[in-house]
Design a protein around this motif. Structure first.
Motif, PDB file in Angstrom:
ATOM      1  N   ASN A  68       0.497  -1.026   0.169  1.00  0.00           N
ATOM      2  CA  ASN A  68      -0.063   0.387  -0.112  1.00  0.00           C
ATOM      3  C   ASN A  68       0.752   1.395   0.120  1.00  0.00           C
ATOM      4  O   ASN A  68       1.708   1.098   0.448  1.00  0.00           O
ATOM      5  N   ILE A  69       1.375   1.465  -0.775  1.00  0.00           N
ATOM      6  CA  ILE A  69       1.603   2.866  -1.126  1.00  0.00           C
ATOM      7  C   ILE A  69       0.712   4.555  -1.332  1.00  0.00           C
ATOM      8  O   ILE A  69       0.063   4.465  -2.750  1.00  0.00           O
ATOM      9  N   GLY A  70       0.577   5.023  -0.378  1.00  0.00           N
ATOM     10  CA  GLY A  70      -0.590   6.604  -1.052  1.00  0.00           C
ATOM     11  C   GLY A  70      -1.543   6.623  -1.385  1.00  0.00           C
ATOM     12  O   GLY A  70      -1.889   7.335  -1.491  1.00  0.00           O
ATOM     13  N   GLY A  71      -1.776   5.193  -0.141  1.00  0.00           N
ATOM     14  CA  GLY A  71      -3.105   4.300  -0.099  1.00  0.00           C
ATOM     15  C   GLY A  71      -3.758   3.941  -1.484  1.00  0.00           C
ATOM     16  O   GLY A  71      -5.166   3.315  -1.166  1.00  0.00           O
ATOM     17  N   LYS A  72      -3.155   4.147  -2.324  1.00  0.00           N
ATOM     18  CA  LYS A  72      -3.261   3.308  -3.812  1.00  0.00           C
ATOM     19  C   LYS A  72      -2.310   1.430  -3.558  1.00  0.00           C
ATOM     20  O   LYS A  72      -1.470   1.432  -3.039  1.00  0.00           O
ATOM     21  N   ARG A  73      -3.224   0.197  -3.685  1.00  0.00           N
ATOM     22  CA  ARG A  73      -2.681  -0.386  -3.197  1.00  0.00           C
ATOM     23  C   ARG A  73      -2.669  -1.628  -5.029  1.00  0.00           C
ATOM     24  O   ARG A  73      -3.135  -1.327  -6.003  1.00  0.00           O
ATOM     25  N   TYR A  74      -0.901  -1.570  -4.888  1.00  0.00           N
ATOM     26  CA  TYR A  74      -0.576  -2.468  -5.548  1.00  0.00           C
ATOM     27  C   TYR A  74      -0.747  -3.458  -5.458  1.00  0.00           C
ATOM     28  O   TYR A  74      -0.480  -4.200  -4.457  1.00  0.00           O
ATOM     29  N   ARG A  75      -0.782  -4.944  -6.277  1.00  0.00           N
ATOM     30  CA  ARG A  75      -1.064  -6.084  -5.923  1.00  0.00           C
ATOM     31  C   ARG A  75      -0.811  -7.205  -7.046  1.00  0.00           C
ATOM     32  O   ARG A  75      -0.465  -6.668  -7.950  1.00  0.00           O
ATOM     33  N   MET A  76      -0.547  -8.346  -6.754  1.00  0.00           N
ATOM     34  CA  MET A  76      -0.171  -9.380  -7.638  1.00  0.00           C
ATOM     35  C   MET A  76      -1.024  -9.857  -8.352  1.00  0.00           C
ATOM     36  O   MET A  76      -1.879 -10.300  -7.298  1.00  0.00           O
ATOM     37  N   SER A  77      -2.051  -9.673  -9.582  1.00  0.00           N
ATOM     38  CA  SER A  77      -2.960  -9.489 -10.375  1.00  0.00           C
ATOM     39  C   SER A  77      -3.327 -10.947 -11.063  1.00  0.00           C
ATOM     40  O   SER A  77      -2.397 -11.069 -11.318  1.00  0.00           O
ATOM     41  N   ASP A  78      -3.830 -11.540 -10.907  1.00  0.00           N
ATOM     42  CA  ASP A  78      -4.022 -13.079 -11.334  1.00  0.00           C
ATOM     43  C   ASP A  78      -4.191 -13.496 -13.327  1.00  0.00           C
ATOM     44  O   ASP A  78      -4.361 -13.823 -13.741  1.00  0.00           O
ATOM     45  N   GLU A  79      -4.693 -11.902 -13.275  1.00  0.00           N
ATOM     46  CA  GLU A  79      -5.163 -11.713 -14.379  1.00  0.00           C
ATOM     47  C   GLU A  79      -3.944 -11.374 -15.591  1.00  0.00           C
ATOM     48  O   GLU A  79      -3.779 -11.373 -16.473  1.00  0.00           O
ATOM     49  N   THR A  80      -2.708 -10.943 -14.976  1.00  0.00           N
ATOM     50  CA  THR A  80      -1.211 -10.192 -15.439  1.00  0.00           C
ATOM     51  C   THR A  80      -0.951 -11.477 -15.956  1.00  0.00           C
ATOM     52  O   THR A  80      -0.122 -11.549 -15.026  1.00  0.00           O
ATOM     53  N   THR A  81      -0.994 -11.702 -16.799  1.00  0.00           N
ATOM     54  CA  THR A  81      -0.214 -13.246 -16.791  1.00  0.00           C
ATOM     55  C   THR A  81      -0.093 -13.178 -18.760  1.00  0.00           C
ATOM     56  O   THR A  81      -0.950 -12.532 -19.779  1.00  0.00           O
ATOM     57  N   GLN A  82       0.825 -14.086 -19.324  1.00  0.00           N
ATOM     58  CA  GLN A  82       1.569 -13.616 -20.592  1.00  0.00           C
ATOM     59  C   GLN A  82       2.374 -14.981 -20.813  1.00  0.00           C
ATOM     60  O   GLN A  82       3.160 -15.952 -19.940  1.00  0.00           O
ATOM     61  N   LYS A  83       1.647 -15.391 -21.779  1.00  0.00           N
ATOM     62  CA  LYS A  83       2.706 -17.485 -22.735  1.00  0.00           C
ATOM     63  C   LYS A  83       4.247 -16.651 -22.880  1.00  0.00           C
ATOM     64  O   LYS A  83       4.310 -15.963 -23.500  1.00  0.00           O
ATOM     65  N   GLY A  84       4.971 -17.352 -22.563  1.00  0.00           N
ATOM     66  CA  GLY A  84       6.364 -17.080 -22.942  1.00  0.00           C
ATOM     67  C   GLY A  84       6.957 -18.328 -24.055  1.00  0.00           C
ATOM     68  O   GLY A  84       5.533 -18.902 -24.787  1.00  0.00           O
ATOM     69  N   ALA A  85       7.803 -18.619 -24.691  1.00  0.00           N
ATOM     70  CA  ALA A  85       8.377 -18.477 -26.501  1.00  0.00           C
ATOM     71  C   ALA A  85       7.930 -20.415 -25.763  1.00  0.00           C
ATOM     72  O   ALA A  85       7.710 -20.999 -27.184  1.00  0.00           O
ATOM     73  N   SER A  86       7.908 -20.865 -24.823  1.00  0.00           N
ATOM     74  CA  SER A  86       7.336 -22.056 -25.123  1.00  0.00           C
ATOM     75  C   SER A  86       6.186 -22.778 -24.629  1.00  0.00           C
ATOM     76  O   SER A  86       5.597 -23.836 -24.351  1.00  0.00           O
ATOM     77  N   GLY A  87       5.186 -21.536 -24.654  1.00  0.00           N
ATOM     78  CA  GLY A  87       3.666 -21.459 -24.482  1.00  0.00           C
ATOM     79  C   GLY A  87       2.893 -21.893 -22.982  1.00  0.00           C
ATOM     80  O   GLY A  87       1.723 -21.670 -22.814  1.00  0.00           O
TER      81      GLY A  87
END
Length: 217
Positions: A68-87
């Motif tokens: 929590n920084i300056g009242g704003k919450r930063y978190r690891m979002s489960d929706e933030t994904t990306q495929k690597g070269a391996s798939g």
């Protein structure tokens, strides 16, 4: 396949935060990376060291911890994904961090024989051990992949995580890569338990009880 003593890996992971300033690494580092808030060291013997987060920007850019920084919450979002070269579907922040290191090593036409990382560096270790099919050890490793079940080159990485380190269980809907060894500390830690000094103690306790092997793999 290269094998390495886990007790030595602990010392290298801790020393990696100081780089060449650490007396044990002064003459052993071949080259170092410090770009876009990503740090790594390639040793003369082919071992790649990846320290964890050492700045606020690391946390915000690669989403390692809940903050929590300056009242704003930063978190690891489960929706933030990306495929690597391996798939494989990876956590986007961890994949971006690992790719900077991968491109740096490939630019010099090299390949490490072993990878050691802590925290954010342990996330990158899981990804890169699969990418290069080389063994690695990640201390205080967060979860990196969305994919379930076994995937190609799964098993090269050993994640050593303390039971009382909450970072190791994040993001909750992700999975670790490779084998996970959970350490049950003999004594509780007052305050943060994520630092390498606490993992050094945990490894010593586990090896003293013969519950953790001497080397990996």
């Amino acid at each position: 396949m290269h094998r390495y003593k886990i007790s030595d890996a602990v010392n290298l992971a801790e020393a990696s935060y100081s780089g060449k300033r650490h007396t044990s690494l002064t003459t052993k580092i071949k080259r170092s990376l410090d770009k876009d808030d990503v740090q790594a060291h390639l040793m003369t013997n082919g071992i790649l060291l990846i320290p964890g987060s050492n700045s606020l920007m690391d946390y915000l850019r690669f989403n390692l911890r809940i903050m929590n920084i300056g009242g704003k919450r930063y978190r690891m979002s489960d929706e933030t994904t990306q495929k690597g070269a391996s798939g494989t579907v990876w956590h986007q922040g961890f994949l971006a961090h690992a790719k900077v290191i991968y491109d740096w090593i490939e630019h010099h036409d090299e390949k490490p024989i072993y990878i050691i990382g802590h925290s954010l560096g342990a996330a990158a270790t899981q990804i890169l051990s699969k990418s290069w099919a080389v063994p690695g050890i990640g201390f205080a490793a967060p979860r990196t992949r969305r994919s379930r079940g076994r995937i190609k080159n799964d098993g090269f990485c050993l994640c050593i995580n303390r039971n009382d380190d909450t970072v190791c269980d994040l993001p909750t809907s992700f999975k670790h890569m490779g084998k996970v060894h959970r350490c049950a500390p003999k004594s509780s830690v007052f305050g943060p338990d994520h630092a390498m000094k606490h993992y050094r103690t945990a490894v010593a306790d586990q090896q003293g009880d013969n519950t953790l092997p001497v080397q990996w793999p």
